[in-house]
Design an enzyme around this catalytic site. Sequence first.
Site, PDB file in Angstrom:
ATOM      1  N   ASN A  60      -5.709 -11.240  28.295  1.00 10.75           N
ATOM      2  CA  ASN A  60      -4.729 -12.076  27.607  1.00 10.75           C
ATOM      3  C   ASN A  60      -5.510 -13.131  26.824  1.00 10.75           C
ATOM      4  O   ASN A  60      -6.193 -13.971  27.419  1.00 10.75           O
ATOM      5  CB  ASN A  60      -3.816 -12.732  28.658  1.00 10.75           C
ATOM      6  N   VAL A  61      -5.398 -13.082  25.509  1.00  8.10           N
ATOM      7  CA  VAL A  61      -6.219 -13.973  24.671  1.00  8.10           C
ATOM      8  C   VAL A  61      -5.960 -15.456  24.938  1.00  8.10           C
ATOM      9  O   VAL A  61      -6.806 -16.298  24.623  1.00  8.10           O
ATOM     10  CB  VAL A  61      -6.014 -13.692  23.152  1.00  8.10           C
TER      11      VAL A  61
ATOM     12  N   GLY B 275      -5.301  -7.564  19.978  1.00  4.80           N
ATOM     13  CA  GLY B 275      -4.003  -6.940  19.709  1.00  4.80           C
ATOM     14  C   GLY B 275      -4.188  -5.624  18.964  1.00  4.80           C
ATOM     15  O   GLY B 275      -3.466  -5.330  18.012  1.00  4.80           O
TER      16      GLY B 275
ATOM     17  N   ALA C 190       3.411 -23.418  12.697  1.00  5.37           N
ATOM     18  CA  ALA C 190       2.382 -24.396  13.082  1.00  5.37           C
ATOM     19  C   ALA C 190       1.121 -23.680  13.554  1.00  5.37           C
ATOM     20  O   ALA C 190      -0.001 -24.064  13.197  1.00  5.37           O
ATOM     21  CB  ALA C 190       2.915 -25.309  14.184  1.00  5.37           C
TER      22      ALA C 190
ATOM     23  N   LYS D  28       0.039 -20.643  12.803  1.00 12.11           N
ATOM     24  CA  LYS D  28      -0.659 -19.924  11.730  1.00 12.11           C
ATOM     25  C   LYS D  28      -1.292 -20.899  10.740  1.00 12.11           C
ATOM     26  O   LYS D  28      -2.389 -20.665  10.236  1.00 12.11           O
ATOM     27  CB  LYS D  28       0.302 -18.974  11.015  1.00 12.11           C
TER      28      LYS D  28
ATOM     29  N   ARG E 191      -1.309  -1.945  18.961  1.00 14.41           N
ATOM     30  CA  ARG E 191      -0.117  -1.574  18.177  1.00 14.41           C
ATOM     31  C   ARG E 191      -0.172  -2.189  16.778  1.00 14.41           C
ATOM     32  O   ARG E 191      -1.026  -3.019  16.485  1.00 14.41           O
ATOM     33  CB  ARG E 191       1.149  -2.086  18.886  1.00 14.41           C
TER      34      ARG E 191
ATOM     35  N   ASN F 152      -6.218 -10.943  15.689  1.00 11.99           N
ATOM     36  CA  ASN F 152      -4.931 -10.406  15.223  1.00 11.99           C
ATOM     37  C   ASN F 152      -3.795 -10.588  16.224  1.00 11.99           C
ATOM     38  O   ASN F 152      -2.639 -10.626  15.826  1.00 11.99           O
ATOM     39  CB  ASN F 152      -5.144  -8.910  14.909  1.00 11.99           C
TER      40      ASN F 152
ATOM     41  N   ILE G  31       6.121  -7.044   7.453  1.00  8.72           N
ATOM     42  CA  ILE G  31       5.426  -5.768   7.654  1.00  8.72           C
ATOM     43  C   ILE G  31       6.172  -4.989   8.735  1.00  8.72           C
ATOM     44  O   ILE G  31       6.583  -5.578   9.751  1.00  8.72           O
ATOM     45  CB  ILE G  31       3.957  -6.016   8.105  1.00  8.72           C
TER      46      ILE G  31
ATOM     47  N   TYR H 228       5.617 -20.881  15.304  1.00  9.46           N
ATOM     48  CA  TYR H 228       4.806 -19.820  14.680  1.00  9.46           C
ATOM     49  C   TYR H 228       4.127 -20.346  13.407  1.00  9.46           C
ATOM     50  O   TYR H 228       2.937 -20.119  13.185  1.00  9.46           O
ATOM     51  CB  TYR H 228       5.746 -18.648  14.382  1.00  9.46           C
TER      52      TYR H 228
HETATM   53  P1  NAP Z   1       2.983  -6.197  17.209  1.00 12.81           P
HETATM   54  O1  NAP Z   1       3.251  -4.844  16.630  1.00 12.81           O
HETATM   55  O2  NAP Z   1       4.041  -6.897  17.977  1.00 12.81           O
HETATM   56  O3  NAP Z   1       1.651  -6.092  18.093  1.00 12.81           O
HETATM   57  C1  NAP Z   1       1.179  -7.236  18.746  1.00 12.81           C
HETATM   58  C2  NAP Z   1      -0.183  -6.947  19.330  1.00 12.81           C
HETATM   59  O4  NAP Z   1      -0.701  -8.163  19.889  1.00 12.81           O
HETATM   60  C3  NAP Z   1      -0.152  -5.925  20.440  1.00 12.81           C
HETATM   61  O5  NAP Z   1      -1.328  -5.174  20.367  1.00 12.81           O
HETATM   62  C4  NAP Z   1      -0.125  -6.797  21.695  1.00 12.81           C
HETATM   63  O6  NAP Z   1      -0.681  -6.171  22.861  1.00 12.81           O
HETATM   64  C5  NAP Z   1      -1.038  -7.925  21.245  1.00 12.81           C
HETATM   65  N1  NAP Z   1      -0.844  -9.153  22.028  1.00 12.81           N
HETATM   66  C6  NAP Z   1       0.272  -9.930  22.091  1.00 12.81           C
HETATM   67  N2  NAP Z   1       0.033 -10.967  22.914  1.00 12.81           N
HETATM   68  C7  NAP Z   1      -1.236 -10.827  23.370  1.00 12.81           C
HETATM   69  C8  NAP Z   1      -2.048 -11.573  24.260  1.00 12.81           C
HETATM   70  N3  NAP Z   1      -1.600 -12.687  24.842  1.00 12.81           N
HETATM   71  N4  NAP Z   1      -3.313 -11.143  24.499  1.00 12.81           N
HETATM   72  C9  NAP Z   1      -3.776 -10.021  23.926  1.00 12.81           C
HETATM   73  N5  NAP Z   1      -3.062  -9.274  23.069  1.00 12.81           N
HETATM   74  C10 NAP Z   1      -1.814  -9.679  22.793  1.00 12.81           C
HETATM   75  O7  NAP Z   1       2.566  -7.232  16.070  1.00 12.81           O
HETATM   76  P2  NAP Z   1       2.078  -7.025  14.556  1.00 12.81           P
HETATM   77  O8  NAP Z   1       3.257  -7.083  13.685  1.00 12.81           O
HETATM   78  O9  NAP Z   1       1.115  -5.897  14.455  1.00 12.81           O
HETATM   79  O10 NAP Z   1       1.310  -8.422  14.360  1.00 12.81           O
HETATM   80  C11 NAP Z   1      -0.091  -8.540  14.373  1.00 12.81           C
HETATM   81  C12 NAP Z   1      -0.450  -9.899  13.784  1.00 12.81           C
HETATM   82  O11 NAP Z   1       0.073  -9.989  12.458  1.00 12.81           O
HETATM   83  C13 NAP Z   1       0.143 -11.074  14.558  1.00 12.81           C
HETATM   84  O12 NAP Z   1      -0.791 -12.131  14.604  1.00 12.81           O
HETATM   85  C14 NAP Z   1       1.330 -11.484  13.703  1.00 12.81           C
HETATM   86  O13 NAP Z   1       1.649 -12.834  13.872  1.00 12.81           O
HETATM   87  C15 NAP Z   1       0.805 -11.176  12.324  1.00 12.81           C
HETATM   88  N6  NAP Z   1       1.870 -10.989  11.326  1.00 12.81           N
HETATM   89  C16 NAP Z   1       2.759  -9.960  11.421  1.00 12.81           C
HETATM   90  C17 NAP Z   1       3.742  -9.822  10.456  1.00 12.81           C
HETATM   91  C18 NAP Z   1       4.759  -8.720  10.487  1.00 12.81           C
HETATM   92  O14 NAP Z   1       5.685  -8.746   9.643  1.00 12.81           O
HETATM   93  N7  NAP Z   1       4.655  -7.741  11.365  1.00 12.81           N
HETATM   94  C19 NAP Z   1       3.816 -10.744   9.409  1.00 12.81           C
HETATM   95  C20 NAP Z   1       2.899 -11.766   9.349  1.00 12.81           C
HETATM   96  C21 NAP Z   1       1.923 -11.878  10.302  1.00 12.81           C
HETATM   97  P3  NAP Z   1       0.232  -5.261  23.860  1.00 12.81           P
HETATM   98  O15 NAP Z   1       0.460  -3.959  23.120  1.00 12.81           O
HETATM   99  O16 NAP Z   1      -0.582  -5.110  25.082  1.00 12.81           O
HETATM  100  O17 NAP Z   1       1.504  -6.014  24.050  1.00 12.81           O
END
Ligand code: NAP
Length: 242
Positions: A59-60, A8, A155, A157, A11, A88, A186, A153
């Site tokens: 796709n992971v 991931g 579960a 994490k 982005r 990630n 975030i 979600y």
């Molecule tokens: P995001 O901006 O929505 O980006 C998600 C990323 O994951 C993108 O690069 C996307 O790729 C990739 N992705 C999604 N499904 C995938 C798959 N099946 N195979 C490969 N890549 C995949 O999310 P983010 O906020 O940066 O979140 C990153 C991590 O932090 C996640 O694990 C999330 O649960 C965790 N997190 C986020 C927050 C928050 O507030 N943002 C809080 C706690 C934890 P594409 O660009 O190709 O779609």
Amino acid sequence: MKYALVTGGSRGIGRAVCLNLAEMGYKILINFQSNIQEAEKTLELIREKGGDGELMQFNVSQKEEVEGVLGSWIEKNPDKVIEVLVNNAGIRKDNLLMWMSEEEWHGVLDISLNGFFYITRLVVKGMLVNKYGRIVNVVSLSGIKGMPGQTNYSASKAAIIGATKALAQEVGRRGVTVNAVAPGFIVTDMTKDINEKEFKSLIPLARFGTAEEVSNVVSFLASDKASYITGEVISVNGGLYT
Ligand code: NAP
């Protein structure tokens, strides 16, 4: 040639992690699912900073894709070492449990948890052979305290937190550390439907965090400086949980 694989990486938090690890001198394998334009943008930003890397689309949650793309890369590049793995990639599909569909349940679990499994078991082998490695799993506050509307979600994490602690004990003797970072709210695409004004009063630091504030902790755990930390979960949440 030392590489870091960031799932991931196209982005949000993943992109910020890619940039930090590139600054540390790693070549970056930028995994993404479908958003090639954003993945290319990450690579461009890395190159602007004098680093380099490669895009790696899979796709992971799909074992065949992970083995086909990542497995083949590892086989074809015996001279290259993946020293850092950041699991990630993740998605949200929120719903109350009583209304939750199987698609919502499995969709989240398959990406977060199965993705962790398919990728880590491939990459950890090389780390064990090299007697050095850093694995950092991006989890969530939701996996520590549980969040209503997020049983799937939370579960997924919480499961990765358990796996982090178990794997840390399996591989520590070989110089491989395994840790988790648990962000709170975030600012990324994942939270663009959440109103910061509504929630910020709950957060002691009174704002949402940035992807860079998370990636700074991820990159510390991925560095040599974190050599005596393993099996830990570090929160980056503006004081929300405590
Ligand atoms: P995001 O901006 O929505 O980006 C998600 C990323 O994951 C993108 O690069 C996307 O790729 C990739 N992705 C999604 N499904 C995938 C798959 N099946 N195979 C490969 N890549 C995949 O999310 P983010 O906020 O940066 O979140 C990153 C991590 O932090 C996640 O694990 C999330 O649960 C965790 N997190 C986020 C927050 C928050 O507030 N943002 C809080 C706690 C934890 P594409 O660009 O190709 O779609």
